[in-house]
Write an enzyme that holds these catalytic residues in place. Structure first.
Site, PDB file in Angstrom:
ATOM      1  N   ASP A   1      63.383 115.043  24.382  1.00  0.00           N
ATOM      2  CA  ASP A   1      64.455 114.585  23.685  1.00  0.00           C
ATOM      3  C   ASP A   1      64.181 114.866  22.098  1.00  0.00           C
ATOM      4  O   ASP A   1      63.205 114.378  21.728  1.00  0.00           O
ATOM      5  CB  ASP A   1      64.542 113.405  23.878  1.00  0.00           C
TER       6      ASP A   1
ATOM      7  N   CYS B   1      69.178 118.211  16.303  1.00  0.00           N
ATOM      8  CA  CYS B   1      68.545 118.156  17.445  1.00  0.00           C
ATOM      9  C   CYS B   1      68.805 119.513  18.187  1.00  0.00           C
ATOM     10  O   CYS B   1      67.763 120.020  18.672  1.00  0.00           O
ATOM     11  CB  CYS B   1      69.332 116.971  18.531  1.00  0.00           C
TER      12      CYS B   1
ATOM     13  N   HIS C   1      65.606 113.894  19.740  1.00  0.00           N
ATOM     14  CA  HIS C   1      66.083 112.758  18.746  1.00  0.00           C
ATOM     15  C   HIS C   1      64.876 111.830  18.458  1.00  0.00           C
ATOM     16  O   HIS C   1      65.210 110.994  17.520  1.00  0.00           O
ATOM     17  CB  HIS C   1      67.250 112.126  19.394  1.00  0.00           C
TER      18      HIS C   1
END
Lengths: 587, 467
Positions: A544, A420, A546
């Site tokens: 994000d 990440c 992820h």
């Protein structure tokens, strides 16, 4: 009768910000449907011959022409310089004269029979500009070979322009069966109805549902690609038909140096959606000729330089289109291939000044060019989220400029569970690329690891591992690969993070780069903050990394992979550290 | 399904005429294969071989004295050479489809004869494949027609033989050969393809080979034309549609009346559009050049298609036609050149390949090429020799292309770049120059002979009497 007048909101906005000692500026606009639309402006310093409005015109999209002048001051007087410029206005018989005083009061006048007539104007908002106008982009390669002399280059380009203007060329709108051709003095069209407009054609080309279309960013700029084809057969019915059979003549001359190159013509024209396809022919011819003039000026300039006077070091001219958000219209630049951006700073400086653009950030570097460098990734997904409503005491500060969304599983690379921070770093890196600070490619996980090993931060076994990195590593990499310095902020808990809100606002306002944040086992990218200075409430615009799904904007937005998060998004007990990449003033 | 071939009825009379004289004759079948229909347009008897000396360079004699021939004595190379020459005369989309034979033997049953047939066809196949730009072999099929008329029974048999395969057995298939009482209709497609290119060259001391230059021009023209987009009557058409559909669409009203159906359909105008070359290296090339080549002029193209043919078949035929015509001219020009090397002796050199003229064959036109200075009558000769047809000078259409006006060229050249020239342009083309010298030499020899006729006779007489 003088035309109706519309002025793009960009022009109004820029005019309100200009504080100049120069007295005169130029206005550029286009005519459509009895209306003059002003789309751009420039400051005339009359300092050098190079940065004149005549030269700047070549950098503007086709159809956009000189349409008037701006006078900075209180009084409307007919100076000689002003008069001179007005004489060059061809687009309308009634040139426009805008006067703007120090208090930014603005009045528009048409010059009618040598008299100023004040006129009302309508402001065309940016979103309407995008909706009503589109760009056609002509791309072709002309083989060019000539003697490596100034006259050689000038002559060959003149003959190319003549050939294009002679009606021999035809244009083909990519991915359609629409061809436009010049038949003698006439213009022909095939593949669609004669009455069709460019707007209708574009609508018919995109098969997606209207509902899906709305997903396009509000300020989506429509560019229609066109290519050029040359008619190689003669018109059988022409009375001028010369039927001389093929023959070959060889001439021997004094030895001379020749250059040959594929001259890429890449040109834009700005047109209203209601433009008839039939009228597009002349637009495209004009745009091609403008492009050839621009290419010529770059070739001539190179030939005139010392050392490459004989053409041996001549570089291929490359065309780049820029769409600076301050301008709202395209600027096309041609630069010699392989010359680094750094060594062309003076030219860019002059262009910034001429266009009254800020001189603290790159706008016309190669990396700034309007081009699809996303590689299939989503560009600025956050723009699909409606901006937070305006509230008093609330400051919203967002990332400035483009970036690409990097997340798990991209590039056929499985980094689920460990990559990440790498992805967040890639997003930051892409931002620096898009802003023109660098032309270095976005590094892969392995390249990031190699970089950290090289600087001694990590042992060599780190390369190829699945180890996490944090904000300091991101800082090291940005420094090593881009020369970008970062500020690191440590927060002992999620709640302490709140106290840094004013700093984050300041960061987005001054630097505008995405922020990487690491805490606990997670890394995120912060794209903006919303800060209430009274209640101290803060919300974060989060990207994000992820996300493991496909590049689908609808999913990314609806599932909150990119969205506004309250401060309880952060773990109250975890430590957080932030990497705030800093920008340096540059052009 | 048995392959069916349609042929004009006069071909039957043509065959019978030879068969009734009970002589052995071999010749070529010319025609067009499309997915919808296979048409034969003409049968052309291969001229008799003159002597053993003329193996490749053909000069056909018109005297038909040695009739005592049979299939086994035919030279493969001779027939192949005939096919090569005839191919030059065919518009795009037309090919040498096979051979016909009139003889008293059963060429299909007799293994000796049949292997000779195969050998002739395979030799022809190879010879026609040498120059890809001539499009000598029909690309759609490797089966060649063999039409046989027995001089004894007048029975006509047609079969196909596979060529170009390693398999020497040569598969034989039956063919239905149909004679059409009415003339086959043809859709004509016309265009003028224009060239106008100037490019720098390095002459230096070694000079430039004309042949090499022409080859390069041909290669680049082939690439360009292959990449081109073709319009018919100013419109882009669906390639899978049949040509006759366009004709019907064009005149929806008049098509109702019967008279218009008998009318010869009007010619369709073809235009070609080429995208600019995109494969050039992305760099600036820098060279010292001392010359330039200007290749200009038109190739007129008239292609005849069966109306049932598709648009894409017509497009392919037009493209073939332009390249084939260019290749034919270049070959003929280079064959006639005495010195292939252009420079450095001459400062300006002019190469004028022969120009195209049209010659009528049945209801359509084939073509021929005339060198500068040649009269249309020259075309009569090749039509008689190669196509076994009698036409008159008035039948030759010689205005599809015009010969180059050299003075125009000089002016153009002076215009382009004046004082840099090292020498003044030479007035005549190299070819005409050579022809002129040859003619002058000939006149000189003849006049010497005439002048000294008496004394020569005397000398010869003395020599003879001595022996």
């Amino acid at each position: 009768m003088s035309p109706r007048l519309k002025i793009s909101s960009y022009v109004i906005e820029r005019l309100s910000k200009i504080n100049t000692d120069d007295t005169i500026g130029c206005l550029y606009g286009l005519m459509y449907d009895g209306t003059l639309l002003v789309v751009g402006l420039s400051i005339e310093s009359f300092e050098s011959e190079k940065n004149t409005y005549n030269q700047l015109l070549l950098n503007l999209p086709g159809e956009v022409e000189l349409c008037g002048v701006i006078k900075f001051g209180e009084h409307l007087t007919m100076e000689s310089k002003l008069k001179e410029i007005l004489q060059d206005v061809d687009i309308t018989d009634n040139p426009l004269v805008i006067i703007i005083n120090e208090k930014k009061d603005m009045k528009a006048h048409f010059l009618v029979h040598d008299k100023f007539e004040e006129t009302k104007y309508e402001v065309l908002e940016a979103s309407d500009l995008c909706k009503q106008f589109l760009h056609v982009r002509l791309n072709t390669v002309l083989p060019l070979s000539c003697e490596a002399t100034l006259t050689g280059v000038k002559n060959i380009l003149q003959s190319k322009r003549k050939k294009i203007a002679s009606g021999q060329v035809s244009f083909h709108i990519d991915r359609t069966s629409v061809y436009l051709f010049g038949e003698a003095a006439d213009v022909g069209l095939t593949g669609t109805s004669v009455e069709a407009t460019i707007g209708e054609l574009v609508d018919s080309m995109s098969p997606e549902q209207p509902s899906k279309k709305k997903k396009l960013p509000a300020n989506h700029v429509e560019v229609v690609p066109v290519n050029l084809v040359l008619k190689t057969t003669k018109d059988l019915l022409s009375d001028k038909l010369v039927k001389t059979a093929v023959k070959m003549m060889t001439t021997q001359r004094k030895p001379a140096f020749c250059i040959s190159m594929p001259l890429r013509v890449d040109t834009l024209a700005m047109i209203h959606r209601s433009t008839k396809l039939l009228d597009l022919y002349t637009v495209l011819v004009e745009a091609s000729c403008r492009s050839l003039r621009l290419l010529e000026s770059v070739l001539i300039e190179q030939l005139g330089q010392e050392g490459i006077g004989d053409g041996a070091g001549l570089r291929l001219p490359e065309t780049f289109h820029f769409l600076p958000q301050e301008l709202g219209h395209f600027i096309t630049r041609v630069v010699p291939k392989g010359i680094p951006d750094e060594s062309m700073e003076t030219e860019r400086q002059a262009l910034h000044e001429q266009l009254a653009l800020p001189t603290n950030k790159p706008i016309f570097r190669r990396g700034n060019a309007y081009a699809d460098q996303s590689g299939g990734r989503l560009v600025n997904p956050h723009e699909a989220i409606p901006p937070p409503p305006f509230k008093p005491d609330v400051t919203v500060a967002l990332v400035r400029g483009k970036y690409t969304y990097h997340h798990y599983m991209q590039d056929n690379f499985n980094d689920d569970g460990w990559g990440c921070a790498y992805r967040s770093m890639q997003t930051i890196f892409s931002w620096f690329r898009y802003q023109g600070y660098t032309t270095v490619a976005v590094p892969s996980h392995k390249e990031i690891q190699q970089c950290l090993v090289k600087i001694g931060d990590k042992p060599s076994s780190f390369v190829g591992s699945k180890q996490w990195i944090g904000s300091t590593e991101v800082m090291f990499c940005l420094e090593t690969l881009l020369g970008v310095q970062s500020r690191i902020i440590f927060a002992n808990s999620g709640s302490e993070l709140q106290s840094y809100a004013p700093e984050l606002v300041h960061h987005f306002q001054t630097h505008g780069s995405p922020i990487m944040i690491g805490g606990g086992v997670l890394a995120h990218t912060i794209l903006g903050v919303e800060y209430n200075s009274v209640t101290n409430e803060i919300r974060y615009l989060i990207l994000d990394p992820h996300y493991t799904g496909a590049e689908d904007l609808a999913v990314v937005i609806s599932k909150g992979w990119c969205g506004w998060k309250n401060s309880d998004f952060w773990n109250k007990t975890a430590h957080y550290n932030l990497c705030l990449p800093q920008t340096k003033p540059a052009i | 399904m048995v392959r069916t071939v349609y042929s004009p009825e006069y071909c039957l009379q043509y065959l019978e005429q030879y068969a009734s004289k009970e002589i052995f004759v071999i010749g070529l079948i010319l025609g067009q294969t499309t997915s919808a229909r296979e048409n034969v347009i003409h049968l052309a008897r291969t001229p008799d071989e003159k002597g053993s000396d003329s193996a490749s360079e053909v000069s056909y004699s018109s005297d038909k004295t040695d009739l005592l021939k049979n299939l086994l004595s035919v030279s493969d190379a001779w027939v192949a050479d005939h096919a090569k020459h005839v191919t030059r005369m065919l518009p795009g989309g037309m090919f040498v489809q096979g051979i016909f034979i009139t003889s008293d033997e059963d060429i299909f049953d007799d293994p000796n004869h049949f292997s000779k047939v195969k050998s002739i066809l395979n030799y022809m196949y190879k010879a026609l494949n040498v120059d890809q730009y001539m499009y000598g072999n029909c690309p759609y099929s490797n089966e060649r027609l063999v039409l046989h008329m027995s001089t004894n029974t007048k029975v006509l048999t047609c079969k196909t033989v596979e060529v170009g395969t390693a398999n020497k057995t040569g598969l034989m298939k039956p063919v239905e050969w149909k004679f059409l009482p009415k003339a086959q209709q043809w859709q004509r497609l016309d265009c003028y393809y224009e060239f106008d290119e100037v490019y720098p060259v390095i002459v230096k001391k070694s000079g430039i080979s004309v042949k090499h230059q022409f080859q390069q021009i041909l290669e680049s023209a082939h690439k360009t034309i292959e990449s081109s987009v073709m319009f018919i009557d100013g419109e882009l058409k669906d390639g899978s549609e049949a040509l006759e559909q366009l004709i019907k669409k064009k005149k929806p009203k008049s098509a109702v009346t019967k008279t218009s159906q008998q009318e010869v359909p009007k010619s369709m105008h073809v235009s070609l559009f080429v995208p600019f070359e995109n494969s050039l290296p992305e760099t600036v090339e820098y060279l010292e050049c001392d010359g330039s080549i200007h290749f200009s002029g038109v190739v007129s193209s008239s292609v005849f298609m069966c109306p049932k043919a598709t648009i894409s078949e017509a497009i392919t035929a037009v493209k073939q036609d332009i390249i084939r015509s260019l290749a034919s001219r270049f070959t003929m020009h280079c064959d006639a050149l005495i010195d292939d090397n252009l420079l450095p002796e001459e400062k300006v050199c002019f190469n004028e390949p022969p120009r195209r003229v049209l010659v009528p064959v049945g209801s359509l036109y084939l073509c021929d090429y005339l060198f500068p200075g040649e009269a249309p009558a020259e075309a009569l000769l090749s039509v008689r020799e190669l196509l076994d047809l009698q036409i008159t000078e008035a039948d030759v259409v010689c205005d599809v292309e015009t010969p180059a006006d050299t003075s125009e060229f000089d002016a153009l050249d002076r215009d382009a770049s004046s004082e840099e020239l090292l020498a003044t342009p030479q007035e005549a083309s190299q070819f005409m120059y050579i022809t002129g010298i040859c003619f002058a030499m000939f006149v000189l020899v003849v006049s010497i002979l005439i002048h000294y006729y008496d004394s020569i006779v005397e000398v010869i007489g003395k020599l003879l009497s001595r022996t």
